[in-house]
Design an enzyme around this catalytic site. Structure first.
Site, PDB file in Angstrom:
ATOM      1  CG  HIS A  77      -0.625   8.471 -26.182  1.00  0.00           C
ATOM      2  ND1 HIS A  77      -1.279   8.942 -25.057  1.00  0.00           N
ATOM      3  CD2 HIS A  77       0.696   8.654 -25.928  1.00  0.00           C
ATOM      4  CE1 HIS A  77      -0.397   9.385 -24.183  1.00  0.00           C
ATOM      5  NE2 HIS A  77       0.810   9.212 -24.690  1.00  0.00           N
ATOM      6  CG  ASN A  82      -2.344  14.613 -21.963  1.00  0.00           C
ATOM      7  OD1 ASN A  82      -1.400  13.857 -21.804  1.00  0.00           O
ATOM      8  ND2 ASN A  82      -3.336  14.709 -21.091  1.00  0.00           N
ATOM      9  CD  GLU A 141      -4.857  14.625 -16.786  1.00  0.00           C
ATOM     10  OE1 GLU A 141      -5.167  14.613 -17.982  1.00  0.00           O
ATOM     11  OE2 GLU A 141      -3.935  13.957 -16.307  1.00  0.00           O
ATOM     12  NE  ARG A 192      -4.006  -2.125   2.049  1.00  0.00           N
ATOM     13  CZ  ARG A 192      -4.710  -2.639   3.046  1.00  0.00           C
ATOM     14  NH1 ARG A 192      -4.505  -2.227   4.280  1.00  0.00           N
ATOM     15  NH2 ARG A 192      -5.616  -3.557   2.805  1.00  0.00           N
ATOM     16  NE  ARG A 206      -0.600  15.726 -14.109  1.00  0.00           N
ATOM     17  CZ  ARG A 206      -0.002  15.120 -13.099  1.00  0.00           C
ATOM     18  NH1 ARG A 206      -0.344  15.416 -11.868  1.00  0.00           N
ATOM     19  NH2 ARG A 206       0.932  14.224 -13.309  1.00  0.00           N
ATOM     20  CG  HIS A 245       1.124  13.593 -25.105  1.00  0.00           C
ATOM     21  ND1 HIS A 245       1.764  14.779 -25.337  1.00  0.00           N
ATOM     22  CD2 HIS A 245       1.951  12.870 -24.302  1.00  0.00           C
ATOM     23  CE1 HIS A 245       2.922  14.788 -24.683  1.00  0.00           C
ATOM     24  NE2 HIS A 245       3.055  13.638 -24.062  1.00  0.00           N
ATOM     25  CG  HIS A 278       6.181   9.137 -25.568  1.00  0.00           C
ATOM     26  ND1 HIS A 278       4.816   9.103 -25.783  1.00  0.00           N
ATOM     27  CD2 HIS A 278       6.392  10.179 -24.724  1.00  0.00           C
ATOM     28  CE1 HIS A 278       4.229  10.073 -25.111  1.00  0.00           C
ATOM     29  NE2 HIS A 278       5.166  10.742 -24.458  1.00  0.00           N
ATOM     30  CD  GLU A 303       6.570  14.827 -23.862  1.00  0.00           C
ATOM     31  OE1 GLU A 303       6.062  15.875 -23.417  1.00  0.00           O
ATOM     32  OE2 GLU A 303       5.906  13.819 -24.159  1.00  0.00           O
ATOM     33  CE  LYS A 348       4.753  16.382 -16.225  1.00  0.00           C
ATOM     34  NZ  LYS A 348       5.107  15.092 -16.846  1.00  0.00           N
ATOM     35  CE  LYS A 387      -1.359  12.456 -15.696  1.00  0.00           C
ATOM     36  NZ  LYS A 387      -1.679  12.804 -17.105  1.00  0.00           N
TER      37      LYS A 387
END
Length: 349
Positions: free
Chosen positions: A243, A236, A227, A110, A232, A239, A255, A174, A217, A132
């Site tokens: 993706h 993307n 988000e 946990r 936020r 993206h 990527h 990026e 960022k 993330k």
């Protein structure tokens, strides 16, 4: 080792970001943790260390291994090494390793301690901040994950000199994206004025570039840690297109290259929708071209069903429609739904 910033996220969780002069500094820093650690590496990043840590796992590199099987291997090996809840998981590698280690750390008993040491430019500017964590699942990129900020991020730019030029340039995609999202034109001007030094990987210029990129960022993730406010999600930019391309190609392209291509498509979509003029669109395309990206690539008609299928699995789908991040200007992103016909016009050959 110098602490360059602290990022405050949900529930007051803080990530401290340190810049190291060299990997030797990193080794001295991590040695202070003692024995209660568990390292996660891949076969590429493992070569950067003089010896493999005793309590560790070395995985196969690449996006194709960012899956539930690798996640299970991490957790199983951590358990075999006697790791407990107070163990610090240390990710040493690129975005795949950092994302998976962070997810494993968030799930292990946990929640265990977490340090991220990114070894690629893409990971330094994209995967380290914000909390993330993820694995890919059934063809969908980052479909399974959590929010679990690292306690610390350690960046040593000397690892970048070990990267193939293609991998290094992937991270620049990026950085360029952050330049378009920045509230001022500082990063954009920096990229334009220092292109040769950036491509030659001048150490001081790289430290400055990574720091400037992370500041952009930081602004977005602190304003919207989980988000939930739509802020936020602006990170993307490019993206959604990227993706889908990655998934369609079975992750054979990187990527960063996909993001650069997706940024070009987002600029074109913004222009087609009348949000920006041709000047800003052409500025962005020129900057991407100057850094060697293929902005002219298009999807073939034979491949468009696969591309649209991959697009339909995007995490940003809401009420049946996919929202794309577009631009009204530098530092002025917005979310807009695009119908299938509009998407095809933008990506088809």
């Amino acid at each position: 080792m110098e602490k360059k910033m602290s990022v405050t996220l949900a529930s007051g969780n803080i990530t401290d970001v340190y810049f190291a002069d060299s990997l030797k500094d990193v080794s001295l820093w991590t040695a202070s943790y003692g024995e209660n650690v568990f390292w996660v590496l891949d076969s590429n990043s493992a070569r950067l260390l003089e010896s493999i840590p005793k309590k560790s796992i070395v995985l196969e590199p690449g996006e194709v291994h960012k899956n539930i099987e690798s996640l299970e291997k991490i957790i199983s090996e951590a358990l075999s090494c006697g790791s407990a809840r107070d163990t610090r998981f240390i990710a040493f590698g690129g975005g795949v390793i950092c994302d998976m280690t962070a997810l494993a750390s968030s799930l292990y008993m946990r929640g265990a301690g977490l340090t991220l040491i990114p070894t690629t430019l893409l990971c330094m500017v994209d995967a380290t901040l914000g909390g993330k964590t993820a694995i890919d699942y059934k063809g969908g990129k980052n479909l399974v994950g959590t929010f679990y900020p690292a306690g610390e991020v350690i960046i040593s730019a000397d690892t970048l000199s070990t990267l193939p030029i293609r991998e290094y340039k992937c991270g620049l995609g990026e950085v360029i994206k952050h330049a378009f999202l920045s509230s001022d034109d500082g990063l954009m001007n920096f990229l334009s004025e220092n292109r040769e030094k950036i491509l030659m990987q001048d150490d001081q210029v790289l430290h400055d570039m990574v720091y400037r990129s992370l500041l952009v960022k930081k602004e977005f993730i602190e304003a919207d840690p989980l988000e939930t406010r739509g802020i936020r999600s602006f990170l993307n930019l490019g993206h959604t297109f990227a993706h889908a391309l990655e998934s369609m190609e079975g992750y054979r392209i990187s990527h960063g290259e996909a993001v650069a291509w997706g940024l070009g498509r987002a600029l074109e979509a913004s222009w087609r929708k009348g949000l920006i003029g041709s000047g800003l669109k052409n500025l962005g395309i020129k900057l991407l071209n100057d850094y060697g990206y293929d902005t002219g690539y298009r999807i073939s008609r034979e491949s468009i069903p696969s591309f649209m299928s991959a697009l339909s699995k995007d995490k940003k789908k809401s009420n049946g429609s996919i929202k794309f991040v577009l631009l009204k200007g530098i530092g002025e992103p917005l979310l807009m739904a695009l119908d299938d016909d509009s998407v095809k016009e933008i990506v088809l050959a």
